[in-house]
Enzyme design. Sequence first.
Site, PDB file in Angstrom:
ATOM      1  N   LYS A  71     -30.066 -10.912 -19.267  1.00  0.00           N
ATOM      2  CA  LYS A  71     -30.055 -10.344 -17.910  1.00  0.00           C
ATOM      3  C   LYS A  71     -31.241 -10.819 -17.058  1.00  0.00           C
ATOM      4  O   LYS A  71     -31.115 -10.969 -15.857  1.00  0.00           O
ATOM      5  CB  LYS A  71     -30.035  -8.818 -17.971  1.00  0.00           C
ATOM      6  N   ASP A 107     -25.265  -2.401 -12.136  1.00  0.00           N
ATOM      7  CA  ASP A 107     -25.524  -1.218 -12.968  1.00  0.00           C
ATOM      8  C   ASP A 107     -25.912   0.011 -12.130  1.00  0.00           C
ATOM      9  O   ASP A 107     -25.536   1.138 -12.471  1.00  0.00           O
ATOM     10  CB  ASP A 107     -26.640  -1.513 -13.977  1.00  0.00           C
TER      11      ASP A 107
HETATM   12  P1  NAP Z   1     -33.954  -3.228 -22.942  1.00  0.00           P
HETATM   13  O1  NAP Z   1     -34.292  -3.739 -21.569  1.00  0.00           O
HETATM   14  O2  NAP Z   1     -34.133  -4.108 -24.118  1.00  0.00           O
HETATM   15  O3  NAP Z   1     -34.825  -1.889 -23.181  1.00  0.00           O
HETATM   16  C1  NAP Z   1     -34.724  -1.189 -24.368  1.00  0.00           C
HETATM   17  C2  NAP Z   1     -35.427   0.163 -24.220  1.00  0.00           C
HETATM   18  O4  NAP Z   1     -35.151   0.909 -25.398  1.00  0.00           O
HETATM   19  C3  NAP Z   1     -36.942   0.061 -24.128  1.00  0.00           C
HETATM   20  O5  NAP Z   1     -37.394   1.122 -23.339  1.00  0.00           O
HETATM   21  C4  NAP Z   1     -37.365   0.243 -25.587  1.00  0.00           C
HETATM   22  O6  NAP Z   1     -38.646   0.803 -25.748  1.00  0.00           O
HETATM   23  C5  NAP Z   1     -36.363   1.265 -26.054  1.00  0.00           C
HETATM   24  N1  NAP Z   1     -36.172   1.196 -27.502  1.00  0.00           N
HETATM   25  C6  NAP Z   1     -35.569   0.198 -28.208  1.00  0.00           C
HETATM   26  N2  NAP Z   1     -35.576   0.488 -29.532  1.00  0.00           N
HETATM   27  C7  NAP Z   1     -36.197   1.687 -29.656  1.00  0.00           C
HETATM   28  C8  NAP Z   1     -36.507   2.504 -30.770  1.00  0.00           C
HETATM   29  N3  NAP Z   1     -36.172   2.152 -32.003  1.00  0.00           N
HETATM   30  N4  NAP Z   1     -37.144   3.677 -30.534  1.00  0.00           N
HETATM   31  C9  NAP Z   1     -37.476   4.053 -29.275  1.00  0.00           C
HETATM   32  N5  NAP Z   1     -37.223   3.302 -28.178  1.00  0.00           N
HETATM   33  C10 NAP Z   1     -36.575   2.142 -28.357  1.00  0.00           C
HETATM   34  O7  NAP Z   1     -32.441  -2.726 -22.992  1.00  0.00           O
HETATM   35  P2  NAP Z   1     -31.558  -2.172 -21.774  1.00  0.00           P
HETATM   36  O8  NAP Z   1     -30.877  -3.306 -21.099  1.00  0.00           O
HETATM   37  O9  NAP Z   1     -32.413  -1.252 -20.969  1.00  0.00           O
HETATM   38  O10 NAP Z   1     -30.404  -1.363 -22.543  1.00  0.00           O
HETATM   39  C11 NAP Z   1     -30.661  -0.142 -23.190  1.00  0.00           C
HETATM   40  C12 NAP Z   1     -29.352   0.479 -23.677  1.00  0.00           C
HETATM   41  O11 NAP Z   1     -28.534   0.837 -22.580  1.00  0.00           O
HETATM   42  C13 NAP Z   1     -28.505  -0.485 -24.534  1.00  0.00           C
HETATM   43  O12 NAP Z   1     -27.951   0.243 -25.619  1.00  0.00           O
HETATM   44  C14 NAP Z   1     -27.411  -0.918 -23.598  1.00  0.00           C
HETATM   45  O13 NAP Z   1     -26.206  -1.237 -24.288  1.00  0.00           O
HETATM   46  C15 NAP Z   1     -27.223   0.339 -22.780  1.00  0.00           C
HETATM   47  N6  NAP Z   1     -26.637   0.043 -21.462  1.00  0.00           N
HETATM   48  C16 NAP Z   1     -25.463   0.644 -21.164  1.00  0.00           C
HETATM   49  C17 NAP Z   1     -24.869   0.386 -19.943  1.00  0.00           C
HETATM   50  C18 NAP Z   1     -23.573   1.053 -19.614  1.00  0.00           C
HETATM   51  O14 NAP Z   1     -22.869   0.573 -18.724  1.00  0.00           O
HETATM   52  N7  NAP Z   1     -23.227   2.140 -20.259  1.00  0.00           N
HETATM   53  C19 NAP Z   1     -25.472  -0.480 -19.016  1.00  0.00           C
HETATM   54  C20 NAP Z   1     -26.686  -1.075 -19.360  1.00  0.00           C
HETATM   55  C21 NAP Z   1     -27.250  -0.807 -20.601  1.00  0.00           C
HETATM   56  P3  NAP Z   1     -39.983  -0.123 -25.829  1.00  0.00           P
HETATM   57  O15 NAP Z   1     -40.281  -0.503 -24.406  1.00  0.00           O
HETATM   58  O16 NAP Z   1     -40.977   0.782 -26.419  1.00  0.00           O
HETATM   59  O17 NAP Z   1     -39.628  -1.313 -26.686  1.00  0.00           O
END
Ligand code: NAP
Length: 302
Positions: A71, A107
């Site tokens: 992204k 989003d």
């Molecule tokens: P990202 O940019 O990689 O961010 C991941 C976030 O999750 C960070 O804040 C990270 O914390 C935290 N995290 C990851 N592993 C963790 C753990 N084991 N314990 C605690 N915190 C943890 O990912 P993203 O794009 O924001 O996506 C996050 C989630 O949202 C994904 O599952 C994605 O599939 C979902 N999502 C859904 C939609 C939808 O349409 N429903 C849209 C977008 C995303 P740190 O900063 O501490 O690493």
Amino acid sequence: LTDQTEELIFGVIGFPINHSLSPILHRELLRHIRLKASYLRLLVEPEELGNSIEGMRSLNYRGLNVTAPHKEGCIQYLDELAEGAEFLGAVNTISNEDGLLRGFNTDVAGFRTALRANGILAFEEHAVVFGAGGAAAAVCHALILDGVNSIRIYNRNVDRARALQSKYSKFIESAELETTISATSLDSSNLEKSISNSNLIIQATPVGTGSFEDVLGLPFDAIGREHVVIDLVYNPTKTRLLRESEMRGARIMNGLDMLIYQGIKALEIWIGSEISSVPVKEIKTILEDSINDESLAISNGR
Ligand code: NAP
């Protein structure tokens, strides 16, 4: 597009990509608007990202969805960015108009429409957001535009939460809005109190999905009937957070609505017009069935 002669090509790029629901979602949306088109699932390794996006231009793909981990990385290969995508620093939709590649982020609109469609009002509410990545940024943006009273961001890496807070504090100030926003470490002792003082809880990390253990360690007993709890995770359709919240009387929503509405918005960008009367409920059932089929296959060792 009504007098189209050639079949349009769309797709989704990510790494991994085999669990993406976008091909099923878009198959249903394309069927709904009766557009002759293909939608491909494309595995793109990070080192091939630039070549793949160039390939979109030369192969005349009309549009791509972009998922993790591309992204942010795809931005450098695009010709233009829509305002929202530029501010978020993340693109989930690319359009190709006669070779001009433009990046968008649907989003924020997807999350706002999902709230509205479910009768969830963020206006003047107090929100707690878990996570500080791209999804959490989109959620904060949406909540601010919807007039939420306060946002408390909790993240494992508190510096990332602070960076998000600082970005949105400036946004709130420049737009002369009223929302207050704070950033706290996930292991802070004030988490329980923050949850009790809030009415909207949004989980925006991958915790709860697939191989991720339930490691957030949330104080579920602070959740009650006064809460709306939203988990952006949709596989499984009911994460532990949603199950525990439901048991305590909270209203719950998973990430499928956001997924569907961000997909509709992407298709609207590609075809250049609004899509009406989408059978969201039916599409949601089809997506849920595919998630459940997949879990069954995994539990059967397939
Ligand atoms: P990202 O940019 O990689 O961010 C991941 C976030 O999750 C960070 O804040 C990270 O914390 C935290 N995290 C990851 N592993 C963790 C753990 N084991 N314990 C605690 N915190 C943890 O990912 P993203 O794009 O924001 O996506 C996050 C989630 O949202 C994904 O599952 C994605 O599939 C979902 N999502 C859904 C939609 C939808 O349409 N429903 C849209 C977008 C995303 P740190 O900063 O501490 O690493």
